[in-house]
Scaffold this active site. Structure first.
Site, PDB file in Angstrom:
ATOM      1  N   HIS A   1       1.490 -54.947-110.949  1.00  0.00           N
ATOM      2  CA  HIS A   1       0.612 -55.005-112.112  1.00  0.00           C
ATOM      3  C   HIS A   1      -0.113 -56.345-112.201  1.00  0.00           C
ATOM      4  O   HIS A   1      -1.282 -56.393-112.558  1.00  0.00           O
ATOM      5  CB  HIS A   1       1.414 -54.733-113.389  1.00  0.00           C
TER       6      HIS A   1
ATOM      7  N   ASP B   1      -0.254 -62.044-120.006  1.00  0.00           N
ATOM      8  CA  ASP B   1       1.094 -61.665-120.365  1.00  0.00           C
ATOM      9  C   ASP B   1       1.446 -60.376-119.624  1.00  0.00           C
ATOM     10  O   ASP B   1       0.580 -59.601-119.269  1.00  0.00           O
ATOM     11  CB  ASP B   1       1.193 -61.470-121.868  1.00  0.00           C
TER      12      ASP B   1
ATOM     13  N   ASP C   1      13.167 -54.744-112.544  1.00  0.00           N
ATOM     14  CA  ASP C   1      12.808 -54.215-111.223  1.00  0.00           C
ATOM     15  C   ASP C   1      13.832 -53.245-110.627  1.00  0.00           C
ATOM     16  O   ASP C   1      13.444 -52.215-110.084  1.00  0.00           O
ATOM     17  CB  ASP C   1      12.541 -55.346-110.230  1.00  0.00           C
TER      18      ASP C   1
END
Length: 131
Positions: A112, A1, A87
Site C-alpha cells: 500500500h 499515514d 502482516d
C-alpha cells in the site's frame, strides 16, 4: 499515514492500527485484539486492506494527495516471519500468502505504501520540471 481497514469492523482499526490495543504500542496485543474481534466472523467476511495516504504540502496548501491499498483478508493463525504488525494475519489471495510470508522485495512491490508513492510520482516529476 497507514492503517489496516477491516470491512466487518467498519474500517477499524484504521488510523488507530498501531494503537488498537492501547499504548504502549504492541504488535502482538494489536493482533490478538483483532483476532478476538473477528472470532465469530466467517472467513469470507474477513475482507480487509492495508491503506496508505500521502499528502505533499508546502506552508500554504496541500499540493497533492494520493493513496494506495492492497486487498486481503484476515486469518486467525499467523503465517510468516517477515514484516511487522498485522502482516502475519493479512492473507493476500492474489499472492497466495500472507504479507509476512513475502520476501521484502516482493512485499515492497505490491504494498500500500509503494502504491501510494507511485501515485505521487507524476506530481513530483511535474513539480521538479518547473523548478
Amino acid at each position: 499515514d497507514s492503517g489496516l481497514e477491516v470491512d466487518v469492523l467498519g474500517g477499524a482499526p484504521g488510523v488507530l492500527s498501531a494503537r488498537y490495543a492501547g499504548t504502549p504500542c504492541d504488535d502482538r496485543a494489536n493482533s490478538a485484539k483483532l483476532i478476538a474481534a473477528l472470532r465469530d466472523i466467517p472467513d469470507e467476511k474477513r475482507t480487509a486492506r492495508f491503506r496508505c495516504a500521502i499528502a505533499l504540502a508546502d506552508s500554504d496548501a496541500i499540493i497533492a494527495a494520493t493513496d494506495g491499498a492492497i486487498e486481503g483478508r484476515i486469518i486467525d493463525d499467523p503465517r510468516g516471519h517477515n514484516g511487522f504488525g498485522y502482516d502475519p494475519h493479512f492473507f493476500v489471495p492474489d499472492m497466495g500468502m500472507t504479507a509476512a510470508q513475502m520476501p521484502p522485495e516482493q512485499k515492497n512491490a505490491v504494498s500500500h505504501r509503494g502504491r501510494a508513492l507511485a501515485a505521487l510520482i507524476p506530481t513530483l516529476s511535474r513539480l521538479l520540471q518547473h523548478t
